[in-house]
Motif scaffolding. Sequence first.
Motif, PDB file in Angstrom:
ATOM      1  N   VAL A  11      43.070  -2.079 -28.220  1.00  0.00           N
ATOM      2  CA  VAL A  11      43.860  -2.600 -27.094  1.00  0.00           C
ATOM      3  C   VAL A  11      42.945  -3.270 -26.069  1.00  0.00           C
ATOM      4  O   VAL A  11      43.204  -4.385 -25.602  1.00  0.00           O
ATOM      5  CB  VAL A  11      44.668  -1.457 -26.428  1.00  0.00           C
ATOM      6  CG1 VAL A  11      45.311  -1.935 -25.132  1.00  0.00           C
ATOM      7  CG2 VAL A  11      45.727  -0.938 -27.391  1.00  0.00           C
ATOM      8  N   PHE A  12      41.832  -2.588 -25.765  1.00  0.00           N
ATOM      9  CA  PHE A  12      40.892  -3.134 -24.792  1.00  0.00           C
ATOM     10  C   PHE A  12      40.411  -4.526 -25.198  1.00  0.00           C
ATOM     11  O   PHE A  12      40.464  -5.473 -24.427  1.00  0.00           O
ATOM     12  CB  PHE A  12      39.701  -2.174 -24.656  1.00  0.00           C
ATOM     13  CG  PHE A  12      38.643  -2.653 -23.714  1.00  0.00           C
ATOM     14  CD1 PHE A  12      38.762  -2.414 -22.338  1.00  0.00           C
ATOM     15  CD2 PHE A  12      37.528  -3.353 -24.176  1.00  0.00           C
ATOM     16  CE1 PHE A  12      37.788  -2.866 -21.464  1.00  0.00           C
ATOM     17  CE2 PHE A  12      36.551  -3.792 -23.297  1.00  0.00           C
ATOM     18  CZ  PHE A  12      36.672  -3.562 -21.936  1.00  0.00           C
ATOM     19  N   HIS A  13      39.961  -4.631 -26.477  1.00  0.00           N
ATOM     20  CA  HIS A  13      39.441  -5.917 -26.929  1.00  0.00           C
ATOM     21  C   HIS A  13      40.528  -6.963 -27.082  1.00  0.00           C
ATOM     22  O   HIS A  13      40.306  -8.144 -26.832  1.00  0.00           O
ATOM     23  CB  HIS A  13      38.666  -5.765 -28.246  1.00  0.00           C
ATOM     24  CG  HIS A  13      37.279  -5.251 -28.037  1.00  0.00           C
ATOM     25  ND1 HIS A  13      36.273  -6.015 -27.491  1.00  0.00           N
ATOM     26  CD2 HIS A  13      36.733  -4.035 -28.250  1.00  0.00           C
ATOM     27  CE1 HIS A  13      35.171  -5.293 -27.393  1.00  0.00           C
ATOM     28  NE2 HIS A  13      35.435  -4.073 -27.855  1.00  0.00           N
ATOM     29  N   ALA A  14      41.705  -6.542 -27.486  1.00  0.00           N
ATOM     30  CA  ALA A  14      42.823  -7.488 -27.624  1.00  0.00           C
ATOM     31  C   ALA A  14      43.167  -8.079 -26.268  1.00  0.00           C
ATOM     32  O   ALA A  14      43.495  -9.258 -26.150  1.00  0.00           O
ATOM     33  CB  ALA A  14      44.022  -6.780 -28.241  1.00  0.00           C
ATOM     34  N   LEU A  15      43.080  -7.264 -25.214  1.00  0.00           N
ATOM     35  CA  LEU A  15      43.416  -7.738 -23.876  1.00  0.00           C
ATOM     36  C   LEU A  15      42.300  -8.577 -23.266  1.00  0.00           C
ATOM     37  O   LEU A  15      42.548  -9.621 -22.680  1.00  0.00           O
ATOM     38  CB  LEU A  15      43.722  -6.549 -22.956  1.00  0.00           C
ATOM     39  CG  LEU A  15      45.029  -5.807 -23.231  1.00  0.00           C
ATOM     40  CD1 LEU A  15      45.186  -4.621 -22.284  1.00  0.00           C
ATOM     41  CD2 LEU A  15      46.222  -6.760 -23.102  1.00  0.00           C
ATOM     42  N   PHE A  16      41.050  -8.071 -23.408  1.00  0.00           N
ATOM     43  CA  PHE A  16      39.962  -8.703 -22.666  1.00  0.00           C
ATOM     44  C   PHE A  16      39.104  -9.628 -23.515  1.00  0.00           C
ATOM     45  O   PHE A  16      38.356 -10.435 -22.986  1.00  0.00           O
ATOM     46  CB  PHE A  16      39.095  -7.634 -22.001  1.00  0.00           C
ATOM     47  CG  PHE A  16      39.860  -6.844 -20.989  1.00  0.00           C
ATOM     48  CD1 PHE A  16      40.184  -7.421 -19.745  1.00  0.00           C
ATOM     49  CD2 PHE A  16      40.296  -5.553 -21.261  1.00  0.00           C
ATOM     50  CE1 PHE A  16      40.908  -6.697 -18.818  1.00  0.00           C
ATOM     51  CE2 PHE A  16      41.020  -4.842 -20.330  1.00  0.00           C
ATOM     52  CZ  PHE A  16      41.337  -5.391 -19.099  1.00  0.00           C
ATOM     53  N   SER A  17      39.140  -9.488 -24.865  1.00  0.00           N
ATOM     54  CA  SER A  17      38.437 -10.468 -25.699  1.00  0.00           C
ATOM     55  C   SER A  17      39.491 -11.239 -26.474  1.00  0.00           C
ATOM     56  O   SER A  17      40.259 -11.974 -25.881  1.00  0.00           O
ATOM     57  CB  SER A  17      37.476  -9.768 -26.664  1.00  0.00           C
ATOM     58  OG  SER A  17      36.768  -8.749 -25.994  1.00  0.00           O
ATOM     59  N   ASP A  18      39.536 -11.023 -27.793  1.00  0.00           N
ATOM     60  CA  ASP A  18      40.581 -11.663 -28.586  1.00  0.00           C
ATOM     61  C   ASP A  18      40.894 -10.777 -29.783  1.00  0.00           C
ATOM     62  O   ASP A  18      40.194  -9.801 -30.031  1.00  0.00           O
ATOM     63  CB  ASP A  18      40.123 -13.051 -29.045  1.00  0.00           C
ATOM     64  CG  ASP A  18      38.736 -12.996 -29.665  1.00  0.00           C
ATOM     65  OD1 ASP A  18      38.579 -12.336 -30.720  1.00  0.00           O
ATOM     66  OD2 ASP A  18      37.794 -13.571 -29.079  1.00  0.00           O
ATOM     67  N   LEU A  19      41.903 -11.127 -30.532  1.00  0.00           N
ATOM     68  CA  LEU A  19      42.337 -10.280 -31.647  1.00  0.00           C
ATOM     69  C   LEU A  19      41.280 -10.100 -32.733  1.00  0.00           C
ATOM     70  O   LEU A  19      41.051  -8.982 -33.180  1.00  0.00           O
ATOM     71  CB  LEU A  19      43.628 -10.824 -32.252  1.00  0.00           C
ATOM     72  CG  LEU A  19      44.912 -10.296 -31.583  1.00  0.00           C
ATOM     73  CD1 LEU A  19      46.143 -10.871 -32.282  1.00  0.00           C
ATOM     74  CD2 LEU A  19      44.957  -8.766 -31.633  1.00  0.00           C
ATOM     75  N   PRO A  20      40.606 -11.191 -33.185  1.00  0.00           N
ATOM     76  CA  PRO A  20      39.572 -10.993 -34.212  1.00  0.00           C
ATOM     77  C   PRO A  20      38.489 -10.005 -33.763  1.00  0.00           C
ATOM     78  O   PRO A  20      38.090  -9.122 -34.533  1.00  0.00           O
ATOM     79  CB  PRO A  20      38.985 -12.392 -34.395  1.00  0.00           C
ATOM     80  CG  PRO A  20      40.072 -13.307 -33.983  1.00  0.00           C
ATOM     81  CD  PRO A  20      40.833 -12.616 -32.890  1.00  0.00           C
ATOM     82  N   THR A  21      38.017 -10.123 -32.515  1.00  0.00           N
ATOM     83  CA  THR A  21      36.990  -9.195 -32.030  1.00  0.00           C
ATOM     84  C   THR A  21      37.505  -7.764 -32.082  1.00  0.00           C
ATOM     85  O   THR A  21      36.795  -6.833 -32.496  1.00  0.00           O
ATOM     86  CB  THR A  21      36.607  -9.537 -30.575  1.00  0.00           C
ATOM     87  OG1 THR A  21      36.319 -10.927 -30.504  1.00  0.00           O
ATOM     88  CG2 THR A  21      35.400  -8.733 -30.123  1.00  0.00           C
ATOM     89  N   ALA A  22      38.759  -7.587 -31.656  1.00  0.00           N
ATOM     90  CA  ALA A  22      39.367  -6.249 -31.680  1.00  0.00           C
ATOM     91  C   ALA A  22      39.369  -5.693 -33.097  1.00  0.00           C
ATOM     92  O   ALA A  22      39.004  -4.544 -33.335  1.00  0.00           O
ATOM     93  CB  ALA A  22      40.789  -6.307 -31.128  1.00  0.00           C
ATOM     94  N   ALA A  23      39.748  -6.561 -34.051  1.00  0.00           N
ATOM     95  CA  ALA A  23      39.821  -6.110 -35.449  1.00  0.00           C
ATOM     96  C   ALA A  23      38.432  -5.748 -35.976  1.00  0.00           C
ATOM     97  O   ALA A  23      38.262  -4.703 -36.614  1.00  0.00           O
ATOM     98  CB  ALA A  23      40.454  -7.205 -36.317  1.00  0.00           C
ATOM     99  N   VAL A  24      37.430  -6.605 -35.680  1.00  0.00           N
ATOM    100  CA  VAL A  24      36.069  -6.339 -36.167  1.00  0.00           C
ATOM    101  C   VAL A  24      35.561  -5.013 -35.606  1.00  0.00           C
ATOM    102  O   VAL A  24      35.039  -4.165 -36.327  1.00  0.00           O
ATOM    103  CB  VAL A  24      35.104  -7.485 -35.760  1.00  0.00           C
ATOM    104  CG1 VAL A  24      33.658  -7.083 -36.039  1.00  0.00           C
ATOM    105  CG2 VAL A  24      35.457  -8.759 -36.507  1.00  0.00           C
TER     106      VAL A  24
END
Lengths: 218, 244
Positions: A79-92
Motif C-alpha cells: 500500500v505504501f509503495h502503491a501510494l507513494f511510488s508506483d504499482l510495479p515498485t510495490a509489486a517488486v
Amino acid sequence: MTLALYVPRQSAVHRVPAGGKLLALAVLAVVLFAVPTLPVAAAGLLGVLLVGLGAARLPAASLARQARTVRWWLAGLFVFHALFSDLPTAAVTVLRLLALVLAAAVVTATTRVTEMVAVIEWLCAPLRVFGVRPARIGLVIAMALRFIPVLAERADRIREAQAARGGSARGLRGVRTTVTPLLVQLLQMAHTISEALDARGADDEPPARGRRSPVTAA
Amino acid sequence: MRFRRSDPEPEARADPTRGIELRGVSHRYGDRPVLADLDLHLTEPRIGIVGANGSGKSTFARLLNGLVVPTDGHVLVDGLDTRTSVRAVRRRVGFVFQDPDAQIVHPTVAEDAAYGLENQGVPAPERAERVTEVLARYGLDGHADHPAHLLSGGQKQLLAIAGVLVMRPARVVFDEPTTLLDLINARRIARVIDELEQQVVVVTHQLDLLEHFDRVLVIDGGRVVEDAAPRPAIAAYRALMEGR
Ligand SMILES: Nc1ncnc2c1ncn2[C@@H]1O[C@H](COP(=O)(O)OP(=O)(O)O)[C@@H](O)[C@H]1O
Ligand SMILES: [Mg+2]
C-alpha cells in the motif's frame, strides 16, 4: 506455538551442506536487491517455490504458514509503495521480500539445527582470539530455539489459570500479571536448566587453550 | 574412547566396587541447615529416598553427583571426592530431574540425545550410532527429527532419561521422575527404571515404585530417620506422616 523447524525428507536439498544453503540464501538476497525488477523478483519467488515444494518436497502448508506471519507487513509495504511510488515498485518490493522469507523458511526446514549451528560456530571461530568459545554460541542458539516454545506454552498456562479465576490478561494489568509469574517460573527453570547442563557435562569441554585449570593430583 | 578429556587421573583412580559414601555430611544454604550428620554407604543396586516436601531429598540427591557440594564432610563416588573430581563424578553418576522440559536443551529429539556425548568428545559416527540405539530402546526412534516440544510428557521424560543413559553412567540418580506424569506414563518410567542395569537411587512420592527395591531411606528434617528394607521403611514413613 511452533517455530519453523526441520522437516525430515530424503531430498537433494536436504543433503546440500548447511553452509552451501546459507551461501545460496545470501546470494539470492544480493541478486534480488541489486536487480530490483519485476522479472527478477518473480523468477526468484518461482525458483524458491520450485526448490521448496518441488525438489525438497516440503508441505505447502509449512511455507504458507511462514507467508502468513508476514502478510500484514507485506500488505502495508504494498500500500505504501502503491501510494507513494508506483504499482510495479510495490509489486517488486513485496515479491522479493516474500521470496526471501520463503527461501529462509526452505533453508531452516531442510537443515538440522545442529548443522546450522556448526556453520555459525565455524563463522565465529575467529572470535576465539578474543576468548569467545564458538561452541557456547552454538549452544545458546540451540537453546533459544528449544525454549521459546516452552516459554510460550508456560505463558499460555498462566493466562489460562488467571482466566479460570475470572482474571483478564488484557491491557497493561494483564501484561503485568502474566509477566511477573512468568519471570518467576523462568528464573526457577533457568536454575534447573543450568544444573541439567552441568549434569550432562557442559563444562566437560576443556576451557580455551592456556586457561585450563591444572589437574589436582592426589 | 574419549578425546578432550580434562581430568583423566581421577577416572583412573576410581574403584567401582566402592559405591557412594557419605562421610560426616552436612549441608546449609546460607545459614539455613538442610541436611545434617549423614554417614551412609550406598552400594545396593536399588535405593529409594522418601520424605515430606522440603525435607532435603533433592539436596541429598544432588550431593550424589556433585551438583551440590556439602558444606561439611565428604561425598565419595567410587572413591572420588565430589569436591575435587566433580567432572569424573558426573561422568559416573547420571541425573534425571523432575521436569523434563528443563533438562531437554536442544530443539529436536536426536540432537538432544547427542548433547552429553558431544560434551564428552565422542566422535560423530559413534555418537550417531549410540543415539540411534538409545532412541530405539525408549521407543523414540520414530521421533528422532521431531521438535522435542511436540512430545508428550511421558515421551519427554523418556528423552530426558535417554539423554542421560546414552552417556553410559555407572549409576543414575532420579529426583521425582514421575511426579509430573499420569499413571500410565509413571508406570512406564517405573518399568524403565526397573530394567536398568545401573545402580539406581530414586527420590519419589510414588511408594509402589519402591516395592522391589533393596533399601529405602526416610528423610525428615534433613536427617535419615529410617534406613531399612522397603516394607518397614515405608511403614515407618507412613506412621511419621500420620503423626503430623
Ligand atoms: N538452592 C537453594 N537455596 C536455598 N535454599 C534451598 C535451595 N534448594 C533448596 N532449599 C531449601 O532447602 C530445603 C530442602 O529442600 P529440598 O532439598 O529441595 O527438599 P525436598 O526435595 O525434599 O522437597 C527447603 O527448605 C528448600 O526451601
Ligand atoms: Mg525435591
